[in-house]
Design a protein around this motif. Sequence first.
Motif, PDB file in Angstrom:
ATOM      1  N   VAL A  94       0.920  -1.274  -0.144  1.00 26.99           N
ATOM      2  CA  VAL A  94       0.018   0.121  -0.036  1.00 26.99           C
ATOM      3  C   VAL A  94       0.948   1.282   0.070  1.00 26.99           C
ATOM      4  N   ARG A  95       1.762   1.394   0.789  1.00 33.42           N
ATOM      5  CA  ARG A  95       2.598   2.575   1.073  1.00 33.42           C
ATOM      6  C   ARG A  95       3.465   2.797  -0.185  1.00 33.42           C
ATOM      7  N   LYS A  96       3.989   1.696  -0.602  1.00 31.67           N
ATOM      8  CA  LYS A  96       4.903   1.941  -1.740  1.00 31.67           C
ATOM      9  C   LYS A  96       4.084   2.168  -3.019  1.00 31.67           C
ATOM     10  N   LEU A  97       2.931   1.775  -3.310  1.00 31.52           N
ATOM     11  CA  LEU A  97       2.206   2.013  -4.296  1.00 31.52           C
ATOM     12  C   LEU A  97       1.794   3.407  -4.429  1.00 31.52           C
ATOM     13  N   ARG A  98       1.238   3.986  -3.345  1.00 30.64           N
ATOM     14  CA  ARG A  98       0.269   5.142  -3.243  1.00 30.64           C
ATOM     15  C   ARG A  98       1.451   6.251  -3.093  1.00 30.64           C
ATOM     16  N   MET A  99       2.747   6.052  -3.119  1.00 29.20           N
ATOM     17  CA  MET A  99       3.859   7.157  -3.106  1.00 29.20           C
ATOM     18  C   MET A  99       4.012   7.336  -4.677  1.00 29.20           C
ATOM     19  N   SER A 100       3.329   6.558  -5.533  1.00 24.97           N
ATOM     20  CA  SER A 100       3.606   6.946  -7.112  1.00 24.97           C
ATOM     21  C   SER A 100       2.309   7.587  -7.470  1.00 24.97           C
ATOM     22  N   ARG A 101       2.494   8.312  -8.512  1.00 24.67           N
ATOM     23  CA  ARG A 101       1.317   8.745  -9.365  1.00 24.67           C
ATOM     24  C   ARG A 101       0.730   8.159 -10.734  1.00 24.67           C
ATOM     25  N   ALA A 102       1.507   6.891 -10.770  1.00 22.30           N
ATOM     26  CA  ALA A 102       1.511   6.405 -11.931  1.00 22.30           C
ATOM     27  C   ALA A 102       0.026   5.614 -12.090  1.00 22.30           C
ATOM     28  N   LEU A 103      -0.334   5.528 -13.343  1.00 17.09           N
ATOM     29  CA  LEU A 103      -1.764   4.986 -13.642  1.00 17.09           C
ATOM     30  C   LEU A 103      -1.770   3.519 -13.956  1.00 17.09           C
ATOM     31  N   SER A 104      -0.415   2.848 -14.224  1.00 17.75           N
ATOM     32  CA  SER A 104      -0.534   1.553 -14.298  1.00 17.75           C
ATOM     33  C   SER A 104       0.788   0.928 -13.683  1.00 17.75           C
ATOM     34  N   LEU A 105       0.718  -0.414 -13.350  1.00 18.87           N
ATOM     35  CA  LEU A 105       1.934  -1.207 -12.754  1.00 18.87           C
ATOM     36  C   LEU A 105       3.197  -1.116 -14.007  1.00 18.87           C
ATOM     37  N   PRO A 106       2.975  -1.134 -15.265  1.00 13.95           N
ATOM     38  CA  PRO A 106       4.350  -1.370 -15.988  1.00 13.95           C
ATOM     39  C   PRO A 106       4.650   0.080 -16.096  1.00 13.95           C
ATOM     40  N   GLN A 107       3.960   1.328 -15.875  1.00 13.83           N
ATOM     41  CA  GLN A 107       4.522   2.628 -15.776  1.00 13.83           C
ATOM     42  C   GLN A 107       5.245   2.753 -14.484  1.00 13.83           C
ATOM     43  N   TRP A 108       4.527   2.285 -13.446  1.00 11.91           N
ATOM     44  CA  TRP A 108       5.347   2.054 -12.254  1.00 11.91           C
ATOM     45  C   TRP A 108       6.788   1.504 -12.075  1.00 11.91           C
ATOM     46  N   LEU A 109       6.849   0.551 -12.976  1.00 15.97           N
ATOM     47  CA  LEU A 109       8.147  -0.219 -12.980  1.00 15.97           C
ATOM     48  C   LEU A 109       8.959   0.536 -13.512  1.00 15.97           C
ATOM     49  N   GLY A 110       8.557   1.129 -14.934  1.00 18.07           N
ATOM     50  CA  GLY A 110       9.494   1.661 -15.604  1.00 18.07           C
ATOM     51  C   GLY A 110      10.227   3.109 -15.133  1.00 18.07           C
ATOM     52  N   ASP A 111       9.170   3.776 -14.390  1.00 11.72           N
ATOM     53  CA  ASP A 111       9.431   4.756 -13.510  1.00 11.72           C
ATOM     54  C   ASP A 111      10.195   4.591 -12.220  1.00 11.72           C
ATOM     55  N   THR A 112      10.175   3.488 -11.814  1.00 11.79           N
ATOM     56  CA  THR A 112      11.019   3.291 -10.202  1.00 11.79           C
ATOM     57  C   THR A 112      12.437   2.750 -10.769  1.00 11.79           C
ATOM     58  N   PHE A 113      12.545   2.167 -11.800  1.00 18.50           N
ATOM     59  CA  PHE A 113      13.801   1.835 -12.322  1.00 18.50           C
ATOM     60  C   PHE A 113      14.304   2.576 -13.152  1.00 18.50           C
ATOM     61  N   GLU A 114      13.855   3.842 -13.776  1.00 18.93           N
ATOM     62  CA  GLU A 114      14.166   4.744 -14.564  1.00 18.93           C
ATOM     63  C   GLU A 114      14.493   3.819 -16.005  1.00 18.93           C
ATOM     64  N   ASP A 115      13.833   2.848 -16.496  1.00 18.91           N
ATOM     65  CA  ASP A 115      14.128   2.229 -17.633  1.00 18.91           C
ATOM     66  C   ASP A 115      12.866   1.942 -18.465  1.00 18.91           C
ATOM     67  N   PRO A 116      12.574   2.763 -19.611  1.00 14.98           N
ATOM     68  CA  PRO A 116      11.444   2.464 -20.316  1.00 14.98           C
ATOM     69  C   PRO A 116      11.355   1.287 -20.865  1.00 14.98           C
ATOM     70  N   ARG A 117      12.579   0.600 -21.004  1.00 14.06           N
ATOM     71  CA  ARG A 117      12.163  -0.764 -21.894  1.00 14.06           C
ATOM     72  C   ARG A 117      11.476  -1.908 -20.761  1.00 14.06           C
ATOM     73  N   GLU A 417      18.951  -1.634 -14.162  1.00 12.91           N
ATOM     74  CA  GLU A 417      19.744  -2.774 -14.055  1.00 12.91           C
ATOM     75  C   GLU A 417      18.722  -3.896 -13.825  1.00 12.91           C
ATOM     76  N   LEU A 418      17.597  -4.078 -13.955  1.00 13.70           N
ATOM     77  CA  LEU A 418      16.493  -4.963 -13.987  1.00 13.70           C
ATOM     78  C   LEU A 418      16.131  -5.560 -15.413  1.00 13.70           C
ATOM     79  N   PHE A 419      16.240  -4.707 -16.363  1.00 13.34           N
ATOM     80  CA  PHE A 419      15.874  -5.415 -17.677  1.00 13.34           C
ATOM     81  C   PHE A 419      16.368  -6.983 -18.123  1.00 13.34           C
ATOM     82  N   PHE A 420      17.568  -6.925 -18.032  1.00 13.42           N
ATOM     83  CA  PHE A 420      18.205  -8.136 -18.294  1.00 13.42           C
ATOM     84  C   PHE A 420      17.898  -9.392 -17.529  1.00 13.42           C
ATOM     85  N   PRO A 421      17.745  -9.204 -16.363  1.00 13.51           N
ATOM     86  CA  PRO A 421      17.367 -10.239 -15.279  1.00 13.51           C
ATOM     87  C   PRO A 421      15.924 -10.455 -15.502  1.00 13.51           C
ATOM     88  N   LEU A 422      15.049  -9.521 -15.740  1.00 14.97           N
ATOM     89  CA  LEU A 422      13.722  -9.756 -16.065  1.00 14.97           C
ATOM     90  C   LEU A 422      13.318 -10.683 -17.562  1.00 14.97           C
TER      91      LEU A 422
END
Length: 463
Positions: A94-117, A417-422
């Motif tokens: 709850v706290r982690k997600l609500r700190m973001s203004r993202a509209l989707s989980l993919p957006q949250w993931l890309g913004d959090t790791f600063e990687d549009p891929r 640094e998450l794109f290759f592992p994912l």
Amino acid sequence: MPVLLLQLCAFGAYTLALVFLAGQAFSWKEDRRLFYVGGNRLRPGPMVGTFVATWMSAASILGYTMWLYTDGYVAFTGSVNGWLIGLVLMPFLVRKLRMSRALSLPQWLGDTFEDPRLRVLSALSLLGAYTFYIVIQFRAFGTIVGALLDIKILLASSLVYLFVLYTTFGGLPSVAKSDVLNLAIITGGVALAALTLLNRAGSFSAVHEALRQTAPAMLHPWNQEWSPLVTLLMMLSWGLGVAANPQYAIRLLSARTARDAYTTLALSALIIGSIYVGLTIIGLASFVLLPGVSAPSDELAFTDLVQSVLPPLPALGLFLAVLASAVSTANSQLLLAACSLCYDLSPREGRGRADLVAEDRFLFKNRLAIAFIATVALFLSQLRLPGILLIGRYSWTVVAICFFLPLYVIRRPRRKELFFPLAAALLLHLFLTVVLGILPELALLPALALEGLLYFSPWRSLR
């Protein structure tokens, strides 16, 4: 009243109620935040309704009941325990997600790791996984309604297709409004069927005693086919998959306050638990009353079983519960799939809110995408595919690989640094399931282990 006429009246009443409730939620002043996350102001009532109704998919009601009917408590150990583990983990989001203004989980993931891929990769995975999961709802709905009304399965599936389109076109506010009705039908239908079967079987203790005499293996949490190790690994995998499922995370983002999100999780746990108790009673009592029902698919077997062990009214209530669960889950996942297609996979649209004219055009594109994805799912639902529970297992394991580690394990994200592992984890899961034929939930654990090893290893800078 003849049974067919009763079924038609109930089906018509559900249709009118669904149209009325969903239509109330349509807004003349829409933007993407309202469409995707309800403007981040959903209250606890609609939140609980849409959270639980989305949780109780056709795979949960129909698939779990038939697995329980076939294998007994191994189904409870492997699936329900796992699902509830995932629910227990969700307050940490709850706290982690609500700190973001993202509209989707993919957006949250890309913004959090600063990687549009990452945004693109996770959006593609989510789009594919949810399209196939919608197929489950169409198949379950089509088979049951086709058997009830004696019509072609394609025609019956087209009915849920229209229901889902209508409720999804209004965005999350429309989905949440209709899910309040769906939840009431689910809880009422399951409770009525369970109480009726208990009355016929005598009591839950009597059901256990009958099983102890005729099929004692059904009372054990594992059996020869489902060993303790396989069952426990399945339980763990179900838990991880549920905990990282975006359809629940997006509802936590949509709550008006963090307190409302916590309240929703607490109330939902009680309701979900009571529904599973009812489904467990239905599965076990049905076996005691009529063992050995079989059919070419779980959907047909469920239809035959329910019509054989229940009187017309409780049977109709349980069928309506499956239909309501199919609609509630399909419209939720369809909304997320359209968001992935129109928002996350379109760089220009993903930059933020535009002027009102551009916003209207963007939402119109979303509705076209909703119609397109639903049409693809409707077509796929008519093909020969694996059982509905197996399709669901493939779908949520892919989603879990994308989001579990970022949501629960990685506390300090490192840029790009998450794109290759994912990507490596997704490829490994594909190889294990498609090439080696390993069950998807068992392939999930080594895939997550590889993802974590590559991300946290000293050689993580190699991309």
